[in-house]
Design an enzyme around this catalytic site. Structure first.
Site: not given
Ligand code: R5P
Length: 261
Positions: A155, A182, A187, A190
Protein backbone atom coordinates in the site's frame (compact mmCIF):
# COMPACT_ATOMS: atom_id res chain seq x y z
CA UNK A 1 -12.68 14.91 38.34
CA UNK A 2 -13.41 13.40 41.76
CA UNK A 3 -12.81 9.85 42.92
CA UNK A 4 -15.47 8.59 45.33
CA UNK A 5 -14.86 5.29 47.08
CA UNK A 6 -18.05 3.20 47.26
CA UNK A 7 -17.04 0.07 49.08
CA UNK A 8 -13.50 -1.17 49.48
CA UNK A 9 -10.48 0.87 50.28
CA UNK A 10 -8.61 3.10 47.87
CA UNK A 11 -5.34 2.21 49.50
CA UNK A 12 -5.68 -0.86 47.38
CA UNK A 13 -4.30 -2.07 44.06
CA UNK A 14 -6.56 -0.51 41.44
CA UNK A 15 -7.45 -1.77 37.96
CA UNK A 16 -8.68 1.06 35.76
CA UNK A 17 -10.37 0.18 32.46
CA UNK A 18 -10.37 3.04 30.00
CA UNK A 19 -10.14 2.89 26.20
CA UNK A 20 -9.08 5.92 24.15
CA UNK A 21 -11.16 5.78 20.98
CA UNK A 22 -12.83 8.79 19.34
CA UNK A 23 -12.87 11.52 20.70
CA UNK A 24 -9.28 10.53 21.41
CA UNK A 25 -7.99 13.71 23.07
CA UNK A 26 -11.04 13.99 25.29
CA UNK A 27 -10.71 10.34 26.33
CA UNK A 28 -7.01 10.76 27.07
CA UNK A 29 -7.65 13.87 29.15
CA UNK A 30 -10.32 12.01 31.14
CA UNK A 31 -7.86 9.16 31.65
CA UNK A 32 -5.08 11.48 32.85
CA UNK A 33 -7.38 13.22 35.32
CA UNK A 34 -8.68 9.89 36.64
CA UNK A 35 -5.14 8.58 37.12
CA UNK A 36 -4.16 11.72 39.01
CA UNK A 37 -7.27 11.54 41.21
CA UNK A 38 -6.66 7.85 41.98
CA UNK A 39 -3.07 8.39 43.06
CA UNK A 40 -3.98 11.44 45.15
CA UNK A 41 -6.68 9.34 46.83
CA UNK A 42 -4.12 6.76 47.91
CA UNK A 43 -4.27 4.00 45.29
CA UNK A 44 -1.36 1.69 46.07
CA UNK A 45 -0.80 0.62 42.50
CA UNK A 46 -2.62 1.17 39.21
CA UNK A 47 -2.99 -1.38 36.45
CA UNK A 48 -4.33 0.44 33.42
CA UNK A 49 -6.41 -1.66 31.03
CA UNK A 50 -6.53 0.42 27.85
CA UNK A 51 -7.78 -2.05 25.22
CA UNK A 52 -7.06 0.54 22.52
CA UNK A 53 -4.46 3.31 22.80
CA UNK A 54 -4.86 6.30 20.48
CA UNK A 55 -1.80 7.85 18.77
CA UNK A 56 -0.16 4.43 18.39
CA UNK A 57 0.49 5.00 14.72
CA UNK A 58 2.51 8.16 15.44
CA UNK A 59 5.42 6.17 16.88
CA UNK A 60 8.16 7.92 14.93
CA UNK A 61 8.72 11.01 12.81
CA UNK A 62 7.30 10.32 9.35
CA UNK A 63 7.94 13.80 7.97
CA UNK A 64 10.33 16.53 9.17
CA UNK A 65 8.91 18.72 11.89
CA UNK A 66 6.38 16.20 13.22
CA UNK A 67 5.83 15.20 16.84
CA UNK A 68 6.08 11.62 18.10
CA UNK A 69 2.63 11.50 19.65
CA UNK A 70 2.86 8.02 21.10
CA UNK A 71 6.17 8.69 22.87
CA UNK A 72 4.46 11.65 24.54
CA UNK A 73 1.53 9.43 25.65
CA UNK A 74 4.00 6.92 27.14
CA UNK A 75 5.78 9.68 29.09
CA UNK A 76 2.52 11.06 30.49
CA UNK A 77 1.21 7.63 31.57
CA UNK A 78 4.48 6.87 33.34
CA UNK A 79 4.61 10.31 34.94
CA UNK A 80 1.10 9.70 36.28
CA UNK A 81 2.52 6.53 37.83
CA UNK A 82 0.71 3.79 35.98
CA UNK A 83 2.35 0.60 37.25
CA UNK A 84 1.27 -1.84 34.58
CA UNK A 85 -0.49 -1.59 31.21
CA UNK A 86 -2.77 -4.17 29.60
CA UNK A 87 -3.67 -3.57 25.96
CA UNK A 88 -4.64 -5.34 22.75
CA UNK A 89 -2.98 -5.61 19.34
CA UNK A 90 -0.68 -2.64 19.36
CA UNK A 91 0.10 -1.18 15.97
CA UNK A 92 3.67 -2.45 16.06
CA UNK A 93 5.38 -5.19 18.03
CA UNK A 94 8.03 -2.63 19.09
CA UNK A 95 5.61 -0.36 20.94
CA UNK A 96 5.67 -2.20 24.32
CA UNK A 97 9.43 -1.50 24.39
CA UNK A 98 8.73 2.23 24.50
CA UNK A 99 7.44 1.74 28.07
CA UNK A 100 9.59 1.26 31.16
CA UNK A 101 6.63 -0.30 33.00
CA UNK A 102 5.47 -3.88 32.24
CA UNK A 103 3.06 -4.16 29.31
CA UNK A 104 0.74 -7.16 28.93
CA UNK A 105 0.17 -7.22 25.18
CA UNK A 106 -2.92 -9.28 24.33
CA UNK A 107 -4.25 -10.14 20.89
CA UNK A 108 -7.57 -10.82 19.21
CA UNK A 109 -5.90 -13.06 16.62
CA UNK A 110 -6.88 -16.26 18.46
CA UNK A 111 -10.54 -15.13 18.42
CA UNK A 112 -10.27 -14.36 14.71
CA UNK A 113 -8.65 -17.76 14.10
CA UNK A 114 -11.61 -19.55 15.66
CA UNK A 115 -14.05 -17.69 13.37
CA UNK A 116 -11.88 -18.23 10.31
CA UNK A 117 -11.64 -21.97 10.95
CA UNK A 118 -15.44 -22.13 10.79
CA UNK A 119 -15.64 -20.05 7.59
CA UNK A 120 -12.88 -22.14 6.07
CA UNK A 121 -14.97 -25.26 6.66
CA UNK A 122 -17.80 -23.66 4.65
CA UNK A 123 -15.50 -22.54 1.83
CA UNK A 124 -13.42 -24.82 -0.36
CA UNK A 125 -10.58 -22.31 -0.16
CA UNK A 126 -9.82 -19.36 2.08
CA UNK A 127 -6.82 -17.03 1.80
CA UNK A 128 -5.70 -14.43 4.34
CA UNK A 129 -4.71 -10.97 3.12
CA UNK A 130 -2.66 -8.30 4.85
CA UNK A 131 -3.70 -4.91 3.44
CA UNK A 132 -0.16 -3.55 3.86
CA UNK A 133 3.40 -4.69 4.51
CA UNK A 134 3.17 -3.51 8.14
CA UNK A 135 0.73 -6.36 8.83
CA UNK A 136 3.05 -9.15 7.74
CA UNK A 137 3.79 -10.45 11.25
CA UNK A 138 0.08 -10.47 12.11
CA UNK A 139 -0.89 -12.38 8.98
CA UNK A 140 1.88 -14.96 9.47
CA UNK A 141 0.64 -15.70 13.01
CA UNK A 142 -2.94 -16.04 11.79
CA UNK A 143 -1.80 -18.26 8.95
CA UNK A 144 -0.11 -20.56 11.46
CA UNK A 145 -3.20 -20.59 13.70
CA UNK A 146 -5.61 -21.38 10.85
CA UNK A 147 -3.55 -23.29 8.31
CA UNK A 148 -4.66 -20.78 5.62
CA UNK A 149 -2.28 -19.37 3.04
CA UNK A 150 -1.68 -15.63 2.91
CA UNK A 151 -0.86 -12.82 0.51
CA UNK A 152 0.25 -9.26 1.24
CA UNK A 153 -0.77 -6.04 -0.45
CA UNK A 154 1.71 -3.24 -0.93
CA UNK A 155 0.00 0.00 0.00
CA UNK A 156 1.28 3.47 -0.85
CA UNK A 157 -0.28 6.12 1.36
CA UNK A 158 0.03 9.87 0.84
CA UNK A 159 1.38 11.01 4.22
CA UNK A 160 0.02 14.54 3.80
CA UNK A 161 -3.60 13.69 2.93
CA UNK A 162 -3.81 10.15 4.32
CA UNK A 163 -5.36 8.86 1.10
CA UNK A 164 -4.18 5.63 -0.53
CA UNK A 165 -2.31 6.50 -3.75
CA UNK A 166 -1.69 3.00 -5.02
CA UNK A 167 -2.09 -0.67 -4.05
CA UNK A 168 -0.52 -3.70 -5.67
CA UNK A 169 -0.05 -7.34 -4.76
CA UNK A 170 1.85 -10.50 -5.54
CA UNK A 171 0.03 -13.82 -5.38
CA UNK A 172 -3.11 -15.22 -6.91
CA UNK A 173 -6.54 -14.74 -5.32
CA UNK A 174 -8.56 -15.53 -8.47
CA UNK A 175 -11.73 -17.45 -7.51
CA UNK A 176 -10.64 -17.66 -3.85
CA UNK A 177 -12.55 -16.50 -0.79
CA UNK A 178 -10.42 -14.14 1.24
CA UNK A 179 -10.16 -12.49 4.66
CA UNK A 180 -8.51 -9.09 4.95
CA UNK A 181 -6.94 -8.75 8.40
CA UNK A 182 -5.81 -5.49 9.99
CA UNK A 183 -5.10 -4.10 13.46
CA UNK A 184 -7.53 -1.20 13.12
CA UNK A 185 -10.02 0.50 10.84
CA UNK A 186 -9.92 4.25 11.08
CA UNK A 187 -10.98 6.08 7.89
CA UNK A 188 -11.80 2.77 6.16
CA UNK A 189 -9.60 3.76 3.19
CA UNK A 190 -7.13 0.89 3.68
CA UNK A 191 -9.88 -1.71 3.69
CA UNK A 192 -11.65 -0.08 0.74
CA UNK A 193 -8.45 -0.08 -1.36
CA UNK A 194 -7.75 -3.71 -0.40
CA UNK A 195 -11.27 -4.90 -1.24
CA UNK A 196 -11.25 -3.08 -4.60
CA UNK A 197 -7.88 -4.61 -5.51
CA UNK A 198 -8.96 -8.11 -4.45
CA UNK A 199 -12.16 -7.89 -6.48
CA UNK A 200 -10.16 -6.61 -9.47
CA UNK A 201 -7.93 -9.68 -9.11
CA UNK A 202 -10.96 -11.97 -9.18
CA UNK A 203 -11.40 -12.81 -5.48
CA UNK A 204 -14.68 -14.48 -4.49
CA UNK A 205 -16.29 -13.65 -1.14
CA UNK A 206 -14.43 -11.16 1.04
CA UNK A 207 -14.49 -11.02 4.85
CA UNK A 208 -12.74 -8.33 6.91
CA UNK A 209 -11.25 -8.70 10.40
CA UNK A 210 -9.84 -5.84 12.48
CA UNK A 211 -9.21 -5.61 16.21
CA UNK A 212 -9.91 -1.92 16.79
CA UNK A 213 -13.02 -0.26 15.32
CA UNK A 214 -11.70 3.31 15.52
CA UNK A 215 -14.32 4.27 12.89
CA UNK A 216 -13.65 7.94 12.15
CA UNK A 217 -16.76 9.95 11.16
CA UNK A 218 -17.15 8.94 7.48
CA UNK A 219 -15.71 5.44 7.75
CA UNK A 220 -18.85 3.44 8.44
CA UNK A 221 -20.56 4.88 5.35
CA UNK A 222 -17.57 3.68 3.28
CA UNK A 223 -17.52 0.31 5.04
CA UNK A 224 -21.21 -0.46 4.68
CA UNK A 225 -21.04 0.14 0.92
CA UNK A 226 -18.21 -2.34 0.33
CA UNK A 227 -18.91 -5.66 -1.44
CA UNK A 228 -17.96 -7.78 1.58
CA UNK A 229 -19.76 -10.55 3.43
CA UNK A 230 -18.96 -9.36 6.94
CA UNK A 231 -16.71 -6.97 8.82
CA UNK A 232 -15.66 -8.52 12.12
CA UNK A 233 -14.27 -6.23 14.82
CA UNK A 234 -13.87 -6.48 18.59
CA UNK A 235 -15.18 -4.38 21.45
CA UNK A 236 -11.82 -2.84 22.42
CA UNK A 237 -13.57 0.43 21.55
CA UNK A 238 -17.23 1.09 22.27
CA UNK A 239 -19.15 1.31 18.97
CA UNK A 240 -22.18 3.62 19.14
CA UNK A 241 -25.46 2.45 17.61
CA UNK A 242 -25.24 4.79 14.60
CA UNK A 243 -21.93 3.23 13.54
CA UNK A 244 -23.27 -0.34 13.63
CA UNK A 245 -23.96 -1.08 9.99
CA UNK A 246 -25.69 -4.17 8.64
CA UNK A 247 -22.84 -6.61 8.11
CA UNK A 248 -20.80 -5.52 11.12
CA UNK A 249 -20.09 -8.31 13.60
CA UNK A 250 -18.69 -7.43 17.03
CA UNK A 251 -16.91 -10.05 19.08
CA UNK A 252 -15.84 -9.56 22.67
CA UNK A 253 -12.35 -9.63 24.11
CA UNK A 254 -13.79 -9.64 27.65
CA UNK A 255 -12.98 -13.30 28.41
CA UNK A 256 -9.39 -12.94 27.26
CA UNK A 257 -9.03 -9.81 29.34
CA UNK A 258 -10.54 -11.47 32.40
CA UNK A 259 -8.15 -14.41 32.04
CA UNK A 260 -5.17 -12.08 31.72
CA UNK A 261 -6.16 -10.15 34.84
C1 R5P B 1 -1.77 0.94 9.06
O1 R5P B 1 -0.57 0.78 9.11
C2 R5P B 1 -2.73 0.20 9.92
O2 R5P B 1 -2.35 -1.11 10.12
C3 R5P B 1 -4.13 0.25 9.32
O3 R5P B 1 -4.08 -0.35 8.05
C4 R5P B 1 -4.58 1.66 9.18
O4 R5P B 1 -4.33 2.33 10.36
C5 R5P B 1 -6.04 1.74 8.86
O5 R5P B 1 -6.38 3.09 8.75
P1 R5P B 1 -7.48 3.60 7.75
O6 R5P B 1 -8.75 2.87 8.06
O7 R5P B 1 -7.57 5.07 8.04
O8 R5P B 1 -6.99 3.37 6.36
Amino acid sequence: MRVRVVGGDLEDDVVLIHSTGIPVDENYMELFLTLDALKRSGARSITLVAPYLGYERQDHVFRDGEEVGFEMIVKVLETLRVDKLVTFDMHSIKLPDMFKIPVIHLSALQLFAEKIKNYKLEASNYTLVSPDMGGIRRIKILSELTGCEFVTIEKDRDLATGSIRDSSMEGDVGGKNVAVVDDMISTGETIKAAVELLKEKGAGKVDVFATHAVFSPKSYKILESLPVERIVVTDTIDIPEEKRFKNLEIISVADDLAKAL
